[in-house]
Design a protein around this motif. Structure first.
Motif, PDB file in Angstrom:
ATOM      1  N   THR A 344       0.846  -1.192   0.000  1.00  0.00           N
ATOM      2  CA  THR A 344       0.000   0.000   0.000  1.00  0.00           C
ATOM      3  C   THR A 344       0.876   1.235   0.000  1.00  0.00           C
ATOM      4  N   THR A 345       0.277   2.394   0.019  1.00  0.00           N
ATOM      5  CA  THR A 345       1.053   3.642  -0.028  1.00  0.00           C
ATOM      6  C   THR A 345       1.079   4.359   1.315  1.00  0.00           C
ATOM      7  N   SER A 346       0.190   3.970   2.250  1.00  0.00           N
ATOM      8  CA  SER A 346       0.149   4.617   3.560  1.00  0.00           C
ATOM      9  C   SER A 346      -0.479   3.673   4.569  1.00  0.00           C
ATOM     10  N   MET A 347       0.034   3.704   5.759  1.00  0.00           N
ATOM     11  CA  MET A 347      -0.516   2.897   6.841  1.00  0.00           C
ATOM     12  C   MET A 347      -0.768   3.784   8.052  1.00  0.00           C
ATOM     13  N   VAL A 348      -2.022   3.756   8.551  1.00  0.00           N
ATOM     14  CA  VAL A 348      -2.404   4.553   9.718  1.00  0.00           C
ATOM     15  C   VAL A 348      -2.998   3.605  10.762  1.00  0.00           C
ATOM     16  N   SER A 349      -2.509   3.688  11.978  1.00  0.00           N
ATOM     17  CA  SER A 349      -2.971   2.774  13.035  1.00  0.00           C
ATOM     18  C   SER A 349      -4.313   3.204  13.596  1.00  0.00           C
ATOM     19  N   ASN A 350      -4.912   2.342  14.391  1.00  0.00           N
ATOM     20  CA  ASN A 350      -6.033   2.725  15.233  1.00  0.00           C
ATOM     21  C   ASN A 350      -5.513   3.628  16.346  1.00  0.00           C
ATOM     22  N   PRO A 351      -6.358   4.410  16.984  1.00  0.00           N
ATOM     23  CA  PRO A 351      -5.912   5.108  18.204  1.00  0.00           C
ATOM     24  C   PRO A 351      -5.433   4.071  19.223  1.00  0.00           C
ATOM     25  N   LEU A 352      -4.218   4.242  19.708  1.00  0.00           N
ATOM     26  CA  LEU A 352      -3.603   3.243  20.574  1.00  0.00           C
ATOM     27  C   LEU A 352      -3.955   3.491  22.039  1.00  0.00           C
ATOM     28  N   SER A 353      -3.925   2.424  22.823  1.00  0.00           N
ATOM     29  CA  SER A 353      -4.308   2.503  24.240  1.00  0.00           C
ATOM     30  C   SER A 353      -3.140   2.828  25.145  1.00  0.00           C
ATOM     31  N   PHE A 354      -1.960   3.003  24.569  1.00  0.00           N
ATOM     32  CA  PHE A 354      -0.770   3.260  25.381  1.00  0.00           C
ATOM     33  C   PHE A 354      -0.047   4.491  24.848  1.00  0.00           C
ATOM     34  N   SER A 355       0.813   5.042  25.669  1.00  0.00           N
ATOM     35  CA  SER A 355       1.516   6.269  25.297  1.00  0.00           C
ATOM     36  C   SER A 355       2.851   5.952  24.647  1.00  0.00           C
ATOM     37  N   ASN A 356       3.490   6.980  24.122  1.00  0.00           N
ATOM     38  CA  ASN A 356       4.754   6.781  23.406  1.00  0.00           C
ATOM     39  C   ASN A 356       5.927   6.492  24.330  1.00  0.00           C
ATOM     40  N   ASN A 357       5.759   6.757  25.623  1.00  0.00           N
ATOM     41  CA  ASN A 357       6.869   6.492  26.551  1.00  0.00           C
ATOM     42  C   ASN A 357       6.693   5.173  27.314  1.00  0.00           C
ATOM     43  N   GLN A 358       5.769   4.340  26.859  1.00  0.00           N
ATOM     44  CA  GLN A 358       5.535   3.037  27.482  1.00  0.00           C
ATOM     45  C   GLN A 358       6.050   1.949  26.553  1.00  0.00           C
ATOM     46  N   SER A 359       6.858   1.057  27.075  1.00  0.00           N
ATOM     47  CA  SER A 359       7.400  -0.013  26.235  1.00  0.00           C
ATOM     48  C   SER A 359       6.278  -0.918  25.759  1.00  0.00           C
ATOM     49  N   PHE A 372       9.950  -7.661  12.580  1.00  0.00           N
ATOM     50  CA  PHE A 372       9.153  -7.621  11.363  1.00  0.00           C
ATOM     51  C   PHE A 372       9.921  -6.806  10.325  1.00  0.00           C
ATOM     52  N   ASP A 373       9.671  -7.078   9.053  1.00  0.00           N
ATOM     53  CA  ASP A 373      10.354  -6.391   7.962  1.00  0.00           C
ATOM     54  C   ASP A 373       9.425  -5.384   7.306  1.00  0.00           C
ATOM     55  N   ILE A 374       9.981  -4.239   6.956  1.00  0.00           N
ATOM     56  CA  ILE A 374       9.284  -3.290   6.102  1.00  0.00           C
ATOM     57  C   ILE A 374       9.899  -3.403   4.712  1.00  0.00           C
ATOM     58  N   VAL A 375       9.074  -3.654   3.705  1.00  0.00           N
ATOM     59  CA  VAL A 375       9.533  -3.905   2.337  1.00  0.00           C
ATOM     60  C   VAL A 375       8.926  -2.859   1.410  1.00  0.00           C
ATOM     61  N   VAL A 376       9.748  -2.279   0.552  1.00  0.00           N
ATOM     62  CA  VAL A 376       9.285  -1.311  -0.439  1.00  0.00           C
ATOM     63  C   VAL A 376       9.349  -1.953  -1.817  1.00  0.00           C
ATOM     64  N   TYR A 377       8.252  -1.787  -2.604  1.00  0.00           N
ATOM     65  CA  TYR A 377       8.178  -2.347  -3.959  1.00  0.00           C
ATOM     66  C   TYR A 377       8.108  -1.213  -4.978  1.00  0.00           C
ATOM     67  N   ASP A 378       8.712  -1.486  -6.153  1.00  0.00           N
ATOM     68  CA  ASP A 378       8.552  -0.520  -7.241  1.00  0.00           C
ATOM     69  C   ASP A 378       7.242  -0.783  -7.965  1.00  0.00           C
ATOM     70  N   ILE A 379       6.990  -0.063  -9.039  1.00  0.00           N
ATOM     71  CA  ILE A 379       5.711  -0.163  -9.721  1.00  0.00           C
ATOM     72  C   ILE A 379       5.473  -1.529 -10.329  1.00  0.00           C
ATOM     73  N   LEU A 451       5.926   8.131  -4.219  1.00  0.00           N
ATOM     74  CA  LEU A 451       4.487   7.954  -4.410  1.00  0.00           C
ATOM     75  C   LEU A 451       4.102   8.259  -5.857  1.00  0.00           C
ATOM     76  N   GLU A 452       4.730   9.265  -6.420  1.00  0.00           N
ATOM     77  CA  GLU A 452       4.456   9.646  -7.808  1.00  0.00           C
ATOM     78  C   GLU A 452       4.948   8.593  -8.783  1.00  0.00           C
ATOM     79  N   GLN A 453       5.951   7.805  -8.357  1.00  0.00           N
ATOM     80  CA  GLN A 453       6.514   6.782  -9.241  1.00  0.00           C
ATOM     81  C   GLN A 453       5.793   5.438  -9.113  1.00  0.00           C
ATOM     82  N   GLY A 454       4.731   5.395  -8.290  1.00  0.00           N
ATOM     83  CA  GLY A 454       3.967   4.161  -8.166  1.00  0.00           C
ATOM     84  C   GLY A 454       4.556   3.157  -7.194  1.00  0.00           C
TER      85      GLY A 454
END
Length: 615
Positions: A344-359, A372-379, A451-454
């Motif tokens: 996909t081109t964007s990922m947005v989470s649900n509102p989280l139940s914990f704060s940014n300073n909590q492990s 986990f791996d983040i993978v980028v694909y071309d067009i 994003l413009e390059q697909g």
């Protein structure tokens, strides 16, 4: 020398005794079908004789008392049996109702919906670009989600109904207890001086006691039990002080009444919470002290202890709701965790139940240590960038200043992922991870030039469940059985459903992974309590718990009903009016009355003769 009037008095005493015997027998016959009535007996004894020569002359008969034939020991067993049967009846009735919400038979139920749902993923895997199959998959996903929601709503509705019944029945307990306290005052007045027995009042009180034990485990405490084997070996009556205790507190103390309090305004869901108010005004939580009878069964199912979140901490219905929520949460997270691998081109989470300073690992969410791996694909669907993100005990979602101790830090950190010395073709050059501290939303976006390059990107999880918990690139919305639903964007435009992993033609890896998900181990957790099972396995366990509990209630009810019937028959044999016996007594008293009348007639003739003597 005894007077002739003494003989007349003897005849009159016989008439009086026979008359009272007939009155009592008639009273028994009239109340033969009155619930709770105990048959009564007239107790007679020889009147005090006259001491004259050459010996004592009889004074006729006298009524010493009218007693009811009642065995307190048998009544106690009947009270216990009544309480147990009513408790079992309510459990059986409501558990049978609960079981109907899980009709897991062929072609019916949530499990069947799950099978159809995964079958549609298999169909999409066979033809990943087919638009009609995407529409069918969306419809089946909505059907499954709706059925889960409806089942939870039915269980919650039953719980709400039991909550209303708790109020009605506690009000009834208070009414009965107040009535008993009034009867206690009347009994004390009627029996003052120790001459008369308030038989009918005591029967009324015993009947109220039986009604009370149907509602709750009420303990009746009385001074002592007295028997009277001379009159009837079945007689055993309680005498003395009188107290009714429920849950260790006095509800009735002689003529005083202490009601059970209810409060439905102190919790957000309006549940009826019970309390006992002491004389000093302190309100003591009371629901967890009440057992037995109808109310005990209602509380056992509904729950008795309300937590800080307004939900019950116990109760079989609450346990079932929690299990449904846990099942739905596990299904949502597992599905979304797999679907996050579709590019996909964007990922947005649900509102989280914990704060940014909590492990992440210190939260009660279903995160697991790993990567986990983040993978980028071309067009064309070719992977041109990959970065492994690590989650351990100290990992945060975001930190400031940015470090490798957070997810955003690991994604945005400048490093050579491809080991080619090029500083412009790495994940941090292609993606930007952010965390909104106000909304508690985590987001990953492609940079505008790519994003413009697909270009697209995806998350390939290796056991952390990160994408599933946070809801990145989700297929299902919601977090429990109440809110589970197909993602709103996919519902509005089913063509956005992706069966591919990379945007290459014919790719069906995500659809195949969804098919495999139904047989894979999934982490199910609600809070810090977690378990691992397959989706089918966890749901089967949930349904089995309901079925087993219901079957156990049915078997117990059969046994308790038989026990109750046996004890009720024993009680009736002691106290219930026998018409045949009363008719025999009626004949006996009629004969006695005629004989006493003959005595008086004879005395009358004697007096006529005496008065006719002329000097």
């Amino acid at each position: 020398m005894a007077s002739i009037f003494n003989a007349l008095h003897i005849g009159y005493s016989g008439l009086n005794a026979a008359q009272i015997g007939i009155d009592t027998t008639g009273h028994n016959i009239a109340n033969a079908e009155t619930e709770g009535y105990s048959r009564q007996r007239v107790v007679t004894a020889a009147a005090k004789p006259l001491s004259v020569d050459p010996g004592q002359r009889g004074g006729g008969t006298q009524i010493t008392e009218i007693v009811r034939v009642f065995d307190e020991f048998v009544f106690g067993r009947l009270s216990n049996a009544t309480q147990n049967k009513e408790n079992s009846d309510i459990l059986k009735k409501n558990l049978e109702e609960l079981s109907t919400y899980f009709p897991e038979i062929d072609d019916v139920g949530i499990k069947n919906d799950l099978q159809n749902y995964f079958d549609m993923w298999q169909s999409l895997a066979n033809n990943p670009s087919n638009t009609a199959l995407k529409v069918a998959l969306a419809q089946q996903a909505q059907t499954m989600a709706q059925h889960v929601q409806e089942t939870r709503a039915q269980v919650a509705g039953l719980q709400s109904s039991l909550n209303d019944q708790v109020k009605v029945n506690v009000d009834e307990v208070n009414r009965i207890a107040k009535e008993i306290s009034k009867i206690n005052i009347e009994i004390n007045k009627a029996e003052a001086g120790g001459v008369n027995n308030a038989n009918d009042l005591r029967d009324q009180r015993n009947q109220l006691e039986i009604t009370l034990t149907k509602l709750v485990n009420a303990k009746v405490l009385v001074g002592q039990v007295e028997t009277n084997n001379v009159i009837d070996s079945n007689i055993a009556l309680k005498q003395g002080s009188y107290t009714i205790q429920i849950g260790g507190f006095n509800i009735v103390d002689g003529g005083s009444f202490h009601p059970i309090g209810m409060d439905s305004e102190s919790n957000p869901n309006g549940y009826n919470d019970l309390y006992y108010e002491r004389q000093d005004g302190v309100k003591i939580p009371y629901a967890d002290r009440i057992t037995g009878g109808k109310i005990g069964a209602l509380l056992e199912l509904r729950g008795s202890t309300i937590g800080t979140n307004g939900e019950f901490e116990d109760g079989f219905l609450q346990e079932t709701i929690n299990n449904l929520d846990t099942f739905a949460k596990g299904l949502i997270e597992a599905t979304n965790n797999v679907y996050a691998q579709s590019a996909t081109t964007s990922m947005v989470s649900n509102p989280l139940s914990f704060s940014n300073n909590q492990s992440l690992m210190s939260t009660d969410e279903n995160f697991t240590s790993g990567t986990f791996d983040i993978v980028v694909y071309d067009i064309d669907g070719k992977a041109i960038g990959r970065r492994t993100i690590n989650i351990d005990e100290g990992t945060l979602i975001d930190d400031s200043p940015m470090t490798l101790n957070s997810i955003t830090g690991q994604i945005n950190n400048s490093q050579d992922d491809n080991q080619d010395g090029n500083a412009l073709n790495d994940i941090d050059d292609m993606l930007l991870a952010t965390f909104n501290t106000n909304q508690k939303v985590f987001q990953i976006d492609l940079k505008a030039s790519l994003l413009e390059q697909g270009y697209t990107f995806a998350i390939e999880d290796k056991g952390t469940n990160f994408a599933g918990v946070t809801g990145l690139n989700r297929f299902l919305d919601g977090s429990d059985a109440k809110s589970i639903a197909l993602n709103r964007e996919l519902k509005e435009d089913t063509s956005k459903i992706k069966g591919f992993k990379s945007p290459a033609n014919g790719d069906n890896q995500t659809a195949l992974a969804m098919v495999e998900l139904q047989f894979s181990s999934v982490t199910f957790g609600n809070g810090f309590a977690k378990t691992t099972d397959t989706i089918y396995g966890y749901f089967d366990t949930l349904v089995t718990k309901v079925g087993t509990r219901t079957n156990s209630a049915i078997l117990a009810n059969d046994s308790l009903t038989a026990q109750y019937n046996s004890i009720k028959q024993e009680y009736d044999s002691v106290s219930k009016v026998s018409i045949d016996e009363e008719l025999a007594n009626l004949i006996r008293y009629q004969t006695s009355y005629g004989a006493a009348a003959k005595v008086i007639t004879t005395i009358d003739q004697m007096m006529t003769t005496l008065l006719g003597i002329k000097t």
